[in-house]
Design a protein around this motif. Sequence first.
Motif, PDB file in Angstrom:
ATOM      1  N   LEU A 249       0.840  -1.197   0.000  1.00 47.17           N
ATOM      2  CA  LEU A 249       0.000   0.000   0.000  1.00 47.17           C
ATOM      3  C   LEU A 249       0.872   1.243   0.000  1.00 47.17           C
ATOM      4  O   LEU A 249       1.898   1.281   0.692  1.00 47.17           O
ATOM      5  N   PRO A 250       0.518   2.265  -0.760  1.00 47.57           N
ATOM      6  CA  PRO A 250       1.279   3.523  -0.694  1.00 47.57           C
ATOM      7  C   PRO A 250       1.256   4.071   0.731  1.00 47.57           C
ATOM      8  O   PRO A 250       0.204   4.102   1.378  1.00 47.57           O
ATOM      9  N   SER A 251       2.412   4.491   1.211  1.00 44.40           N
ATOM     10  CA  SER A 251       2.478   5.017   2.576  1.00 44.40           C
ATOM     11  C   SER A 251       3.592   6.038   2.697  1.00 44.40           C
ATOM     12  O   SER A 251       4.519   6.073   1.874  1.00 44.40           O
ATOM     13  N   LEU A 252       3.482   6.871   3.728  1.00 37.00           N
ATOM     14  CA  LEU A 252       4.486   7.888   4.032  1.00 37.00           C
ATOM     15  C   LEU A 252       4.744   7.897   5.532  1.00 37.00           C
ATOM     16  O   LEU A 252       3.814   7.715   6.329  1.00 37.00           O
ATOM     17  N   ALA A 253       5.997   8.140   5.903  1.00 35.84           N
ATOM     18  CA  ALA A 253       6.321   8.314   7.319  1.00 35.84           C
ATOM     19  C   ALA A 253       5.713   9.629   7.800  1.00 35.84           C
ATOM     20  O   ALA A 253       5.840  10.664   7.147  1.00 35.84           O
ATOM     21  N   LEU A 254       5.064   9.578   8.955  1.00 30.26           N
ATOM     22  CA  LEU A 254       4.356  10.755   9.451  1.00 30.26           C
ATOM     23  C   LEU A 254       5.272  11.822  10.054  1.00 30.26           C
ATOM     24  O   LEU A 254       5.046  13.017   9.826  1.00 30.26           O
TER      25      LEU A 254
END
Length: 429
Positions: A249-254
Amino acid sequence: MSLESRLLRALAPWLASPKWWVAFSGGLDSSVLLHALARLGERHALPPIVAIHVHHGLQAVADDWPAHCRAVCERLEVPLQVVRVQVAAGASLERAAREARYAAFADQLGEGELLLTGQHRDDQAETLLFRLLRGAGVRGLAAMPAERVLAPGRLLRPLLDVARAELEAYARSHGLDWIEDPSNRSLDHSRNYMRQRVMPVLRQRWPQAAASMARTAARMAEAQVLLDELAVQDLGAAQGASRFDWLPLPSLALPPLRALTPVRQRNALRHWLAGLTLAPDEDHWAGWVSLRDARPDAAPRWRLAGGEIQRGAGRIWWLPECWLERPVGPIDWPAPAVSLMLPGNGRLRLEGALPAGRLEVGYRRGGEALQLPGRGRRDLKRLLNEAGVPGFARARLPLLFCDGELIAVANLPQLSAGRYALYWCMADF
């Protein structure tokens, strides 16, 4: 400089293209474009030119247009391809027709080929003003790009710097005849209202209005390039790999996103979301703030078109609509030596020797426990918390049962009751 010379200059970077397709409606703009290209082809080495006419079938009078286009193309000695499309019913017939038209164009384009369309400077000005009235941002106010990717080729608008009046003068001087679409006279369409009622008033007071708006669109396009470059820079620190590499799944570090100013956060997220969902409008950004600032133990959701964003394991994740559907289970697994396809949930495989018994794959319902070597019986919820598995993934995480007893959790080899492991791949999802 003549229109033909300007056209040749605009097309010079694509002279090595294998083919040029011309979107030929039979109207003024495309008639001038096709005629000018045919004349240039007599004096210069151009790629093969093919006209394509899309017949929507929305008006009875349109049935005569393919014949007109064939006659024009025969005179110019340009091959013509007529494509009939079905326009889906919806709130905006104009938008549905445009989508059907460009889908037909995309189906015809080969690798590296060009689709040339006849939009001109007045069209660009109308587009900018129309989007301004809808509250568009920089990307929207850039209006129509001069070029963009289309399927395996590219779409090019080589007349965007040419006024409609110049196209009309060219057509008259060369004795061209063209189709006048009767629907263009209807003020029910917003674009027609803009063209017939708004733009004439603006030009009467400000004769250079269309040219000025087209310049503004070009500047907005440049500004958008800078915003995109900044977004790529800001996203760099947030796009590191997740420790759950089995979650496709596309994800980014917050944390890197939180370190940005709110304006740069929104710019970076717009860029990231561009290929995933529709751009959020101003009212929807409150959902981002709520998700970003929620308590660590909360499970916030930011609903967007076609899916939602959730938090987990110090990251934000894009979950498409299909992911949010509960998977079907339980499912018997009579042959564990062979991988198992899970309905709507990827594929499973086993490694190691299993205990004898009836094997079944299911999903969490609550209250499950697992007997772990050296640790005794442990609550599954606590074990998943220890492993840091994002909450949104737990409902889809396959569980292996033997004679009704939980014996393994997919992709977490440490959560196994014996010397075997369960691996889950979402590549087939």
